[in-house]
Design a protein around this motif. Structure first.
Motif, PDB file in Angstrom:
ATOM      1  N   LEU A   1       0.851  -1.207   0.000  1.00 57.09           N
ATOM      2  CA  LEU A   1       0.000   0.000   0.000  1.00 57.09           C
ATOM      3  C   LEU A   1       0.877   1.245   0.000  1.00 57.09           C
ATOM      4  CD1 LEU A   1      -2.581   1.738   0.785  1.00 57.09           C
ATOM      5  CD2 LEU A   1      -2.140   1.045   3.143  1.00 57.09           C
ATOM      6  N   VAL A   2       0.517   2.214  -0.840  1.00 58.04           N
ATOM      7  CA  VAL A   2       1.173   3.524  -0.752  1.00 58.04           C
ATOM      8  C   VAL A   2       0.121   4.570  -0.384  1.00 58.04           C
ATOM      9  CG1 VAL A   2       3.040   2.969  -2.378  1.00 58.04           C
ATOM     10  CG2 VAL A   2       0.951   4.008  -3.244  1.00 58.04           C
ATOM     11  N   ILE A   3       0.492   5.470   0.519  1.00 55.42           N
ATOM     12  CA  ILE A   3      -0.447   6.512   0.971  1.00 55.42           C
ATOM     13  C   ILE A   3       0.198   7.868   0.729  1.00 55.42           C
ATOM     14  CG2 ILE A   3      -1.715   7.471   2.930  1.00 55.42           C
ATOM     15  CD1 ILE A   3      -1.720   4.675   4.213  1.00 55.42           C
ATOM     16  N   GLN A   4      -0.446   8.669  -0.112  1.00 54.49           N
ATOM     17  CA  GLN A   4       0.122   9.993  -0.414  1.00 54.49           C
ATOM     18  C   GLN A   4      -0.485  11.046   0.524  1.00 54.49           C
ATOM     19  OE1 GLN A   4      -0.839  11.657  -4.315  1.00 54.49           O
ATOM     20  NE2 GLN A   4       1.107  12.714  -4.376  1.00 54.49           N
ATOM     21  N   ILE A   5       0.374  11.808   1.173  1.00 50.54           N
ATOM     22  CA  ILE A   5      -0.076  12.930   1.994  1.00 50.54           C
ATOM     23  C   ILE A   5       0.077  14.174   1.114  1.00 50.54           C
ATOM     24  CG2 ILE A   5       0.310  14.239   4.144  1.00 50.54           C
ATOM     25  CD1 ILE A   5      -0.597  11.321   4.597  1.00 50.54           C
ATOM     26  N   THR A   6      -1.049  14.671   0.619  1.00 53.57           N
ATOM     27  CA  THR A   6      -0.980  15.769  -0.359  1.00 53.57           C
ATOM     28  C   THR A   6      -0.903  17.116   0.371  1.00 53.57           C
ATOM     29  OG1 THR A   6      -3.386  15.655  -0.528  1.00 53.57           O
ATOM     30  CG2 THR A   6      -2.130  14.541  -2.245  1.00 53.57           C
ATOM     31  N   ASP A   7       0.233  17.353   1.033  1.00 53.82           N
ATOM     32  CA  ASP A   7       0.427  18.622   1.744  1.00 53.82           C
ATOM     33  C   ASP A   7       0.458  19.798   0.763  1.00 53.82           C
ATOM     34  OD1 ASP A   7       2.796  17.528   0.803  1.00 53.82           O
ATOM     35  OD2 ASP A   7       3.749  17.384   2.765  1.00 53.82           O
ATOM     36  N   ASP A   8       0.888  19.508  -0.487  1.00 51.60           N
ATOM     37  CA  ASP A   8       0.879  20.556  -1.525  1.00 51.60           C
ATOM     38  C   ASP A   8      -0.554  20.974  -1.865  1.00 51.60           C
ATOM     39  OD1 ASP A   8       0.416  17.992  -2.481  1.00 51.60           O
ATOM     40  OD2 ASP A   8       1.445  18.289  -4.388  1.00 51.60           O
ATOM     41  N   GLU A   9      -1.483  20.008  -1.884  1.00 51.86           N
ATOM     42  CA  GLU A   9      -2.877  20.301  -2.257  1.00 51.86           C
ATOM     43  C   GLU A   9      -3.497  21.332  -1.314  1.00 51.86           C
ATOM     44  OE1 GLU A   9      -5.457  17.028  -1.460  1.00 51.86           O
ATOM     45  OE2 GLU A   9      -7.226  18.038  -2.246  1.00 51.86           O
ATOM     46  N   LYS A  10      -3.235  21.157  -0.007  1.00 45.76           N
ATOM     47  CA  LYS A  10      -3.869  22.056   0.956  1.00 45.76           C
ATOM     48  C   LYS A  10      -3.238  23.449   0.928  1.00 45.76           C
ATOM     49  CE  LYS A  10      -6.805  18.972   1.882  1.00 45.76           C
ATOM     50  NZ  LYS A  10      -8.199  19.008   1.458  1.00 45.76           N
ATOM     51  N   LYS A  11      -1.987  23.528   0.476  1.00 46.80           N
ATOM     52  CA  LYS A  11      -1.364  24.835   0.252  1.00 46.80           C
ATOM     53  C   LYS A  11      -2.079  25.505  -0.938  1.00 46.80           C
ATOM     54  CE  LYS A  11       1.612  28.065  -0.873  1.00 46.80           C
ATOM     55  NZ  LYS A  11       1.125  29.374  -0.499  1.00 46.80           N
ATOM     56  N   ILE A  12      -2.289  24.720  -1.992  1.00 46.68           N
ATOM     57  CA  ILE A  12      -2.837  25.306  -3.225  1.00 46.68           C
ATOM     58  C   ILE A  12      -4.316  25.692  -3.058  1.00 46.68           C
ATOM     59  CG2 ILE A  12      -3.309  24.866  -5.675  1.00 46.68           C
ATOM     60  CD1 ILE A  12      -0.932  22.801  -5.556  1.00 46.68           C
ATOM     61  N   TRP A  13      -5.111  24.805  -2.429  1.00 47.93           N
ATOM     62  CA  TRP A  13      -6.558  25.078  -2.358  1.00 47.93           C
ATOM     63  C   TRP A  13      -6.986  25.810  -1.096  1.00 47.93           C
ATOM     64  CZ3 TRP A  13      -5.460  21.492  -6.066  1.00 47.93           C
ATOM     65  CH2 TRP A  13      -6.206  21.584  -7.227  1.00 47.93           C
ATOM     66  N   LYS A  14      -6.350  25.459   0.032  1.00 50.71           N
ATOM     67  CA  LYS A  14      -6.808  26.069   1.292  1.00 50.71           C
ATOM     68  C   LYS A  14      -5.883  27.178   1.762  1.00 50.71           C
ATOM     69  CE  LYS A  14     -10.132  22.929   2.070  1.00 50.71           C
ATOM     70  NZ  LYS A  14     -10.792  21.953   2.861  1.00 50.71           N
ATOM     71  N   LYS A  15      -4.876  27.462   0.936  1.00 47.71           N
ATOM     72  CA  LYS A  15      -3.921  28.529   1.256  1.00 47.71           C
ATOM     73  C   LYS A  15      -3.226  28.316   2.607  1.00 47.71           C
ATOM     74  CE  LYS A  15      -4.670  30.507  -2.597  1.00 47.71           C
ATOM     75  NZ  LYS A  15      -3.821  29.926  -3.598  1.00 47.71           N
ATOM     76  N   LEU A  16      -3.065  27.049   2.996  1.00 50.28           N
ATOM     77  CA  LEU A  16      -2.326  26.761   4.232  1.00 50.28           C
ATOM     78  C   LEU A  16      -0.864  27.073   3.969  1.00 50.28           C
ATOM     79  CD1 LEU A  16      -3.384  23.345   5.795  1.00 50.28           C
ATOM     80  CD2 LEU A  16      -4.071  25.653   6.385  1.00 50.28           C
ATOM     81  N   ASN A  17      -0.210  27.694   4.958  1.00 50.90           N
ATOM     82  CA  ASN A  17       1.212  27.946   4.724  1.00 50.90           C
ATOM     83  C   ASN A  17       1.945  26.603   4.716  1.00 50.90           C
ATOM     84  OD1 ASN A  17       3.166  27.484   6.780  1.00 50.90           O
ATOM     85  ND2 ASN A  17       2.700  29.420   7.757  1.00 50.90           N
TER      86      ASN A  17
END
Ligand code: ATP
Length: 439
Positions: free
Chosen positions: A161-177
């Motif tokens: 199993l591989v699990i991707q943590i899309t920390d980039d996604e939340k920067k792009i969509w939710k503007k999280l630093n």
């Protein structure tokens, strides 16, 4: 449209009737007509639109709202409903009963699941891929759905199993630093490990830390096959969308192809290993696009097994999903027993306004959130059936059902809290270290 045509007709009539009046009278009549006729009608049109749009369903990776007709969603997306024969086949091949989520129809749609089962039957390996976009300190019950189901699949089929943590996604969509989104990602990894995944066969990785080398080569190959028009039509992007949004779907697509993992995760001779993705149905557009691209790159199309949504506390029936974007819509797996009780007591129910009516008519189960939550998490089929009958026919009250749900959820959360407390930083590092999985 009819209302607008009628307004135009009325407007012409006012002008017509005023042909012989003075400009002052005309002005006065116009103002009167605007106040008395046009304003109320416009208000009515706007209200009608609003009601229409709140009952219309929207299911995209970014917005889930309205009353969801799950049959219509699969028709629109073009995936296939999971039928009894497919569930029987899963049970036969894994020599165990199907997971509650599959048996009760929460995982209800698929793409090429039959091909994955063929592959397993031939004795060939496949791997699982799922993910999480870290938008909150802790996971909520809705996020647990794909992970608990993935754990069952990993155990039943004994696959990596591989699990991707899309920390980039939340920067792009939710503007999280980006520092915050990396930190939340690591916290979420602890919650994920606490679900009980097989440490020797699971690789968890962050997008920020992993996109490079062979993974990035695949991102570019995929992105090169996707035109701006295709991205816009698949995801509803407009001219205002940042170009980061354009590239992200390829970052989410890349783990569907085993060659993206160069770290001896998969042995060289197994470059093209089939992949099965368990996720909620809102993620389908990402993987529809991935499947379109796959043959052009000589990759195998990833298969999907897709779920309905775990609803929000304050939703009625099939409206929307539990989301981290609205803290009060969600029960988090780090909520205290007191908070769980308070939140469940505030849930929308299908119980009647008073005891007399409840006894007479019974609860409207399809609108009842506590009953729906029980149908996800109460494993005992006989007890669930009993509650369904008694509550639906008015012999049980909303209070009784909420009380049982508080017990069930508190137990799950407590179990998870203990498992999470045992997750150390060393364990996180071990899960996140690339290493051979097919052994
Ligand atoms: P949130 O706004 O709560 O963070 P999300 O959809 O952005 O929600 P992700 O972490 O990106 O959350 O999603 C990870 C997986 O969990 C996806 O497959 C997603 O569809 C699924 N998921 C998220 N919320 C729910 C839910 N309420 N019910 C079922 N699955 C869900």
């Amino acid at each position: 449209m009819e209302t607008i045509e009628k307004m135009i007709e009325d407007f012409k009539k006012v002008l017509d009737d005023s042909t012989h009046t003075s400009p002052e009278t005309l002005k006065h009549e116009m103002i009167q007509w605007l106040d008395e006729t046009l304003s109320p009608r416009l208000k009515q049109v706007l209200e009608e639109r609003e009601t229409q749009s709140s009952s219309e369903q929207t299911v995209t990776p970014f917005v889930v709202s309205g009353k969801i007709d799950y049959e219509k969603v699969i028709l629109k997306f073009g995936c296939t409903k999971i039928d009894e024969s497919l569930i029987d086949r899963v049970e036969r091949l894994t020599s165990r009963g199907a997971h509650v989520f599959l048996r009760r129809g929460f995982f209800y749609a698929h793409r090429d699941l039959d091909k994955i089962l063929d592959c397993h039957e031939r004795g060939d390996k496949f791997y699982l891929y799922t993910g999480r976009g870290p938008s909150s300190e802790s996971l909520h019950l809705g996020h647990l759905i794909p992970f608990l189901f993935t754990k069952y699949l990993q155990e039943a089929f004994k696959v990596p199993l591989v699990i991707q943590i899309t920390d980039d996604e939340k920067k792009i969509w939710k503007k999280l630093n980006k520092e915050k989104s990396k930190r939340l990602g690591r916290e979420n990894v602890k919650d994920i490990i606490a679900c009980g995944f097989d440490a020797s066969n699971t690789f968890i990785f962050s997008s920020y830390a992993t996109v490079g080398g062979k993974f990035y080569e695949n991102v570019v190959e995929i992105a090169d096959c996707v035109t701006v028009n295709k991205a816009n039509s698949t995801f509803g992007f407009t001219g205002e969308a940042s170009t980061a949004k354009m590239i992200f779907p390829s970052v989410q697509a890349a783990p569907s192809f085993s060659s993206s993992f160069p770290h001896k995760l998969f042995p060289d001779e197994k470059k093209n290993i089939p992949c099965l993705i368990p996720c909620a149905i809102d993620q389908d557009p990402y993987f529809r696009l991935t499947r379109d691209v796959a043959p052009r790159l000589d990759f195998i199309k990833p298969a999907l097994i897709e779920s309905k949504f775990f609803p929000a506390l304050r939703a009625s029936g099939n409206n929307g999903k539990m989301s981290a974007s609205d803290a009060n819509s969600a029960i988090y797996i780090n909520d205290s027993a007191k908070d769980i009780k308070r939140k469940i007591n505030s849930a929308v129910t299908g119980g009647r306004d008073n005891l007399e009516d409840q006894k007479k008519y019974g609860a409207k189960l399809e609108e009842d959130i506590p009953f729906q939550y029980l149908s996800f998490f109460l494993e005992d089929d006989a007890e669930l059936e009993h509650i369904k009958k008694e509550y639906g026919e008015g012999r049980m009250t909303t209070g009784d059902v909420k009380k049982r749900l508080v017990q069930v959820v508190t137990e799950i959360v407590e179990r998870h809290r203990m498992a999470r407390a045992a997750v150390t930083d060393e364990m996180v590092d071990a899960f996140m270290t690339p290493r051979p999985l097919f052994e």
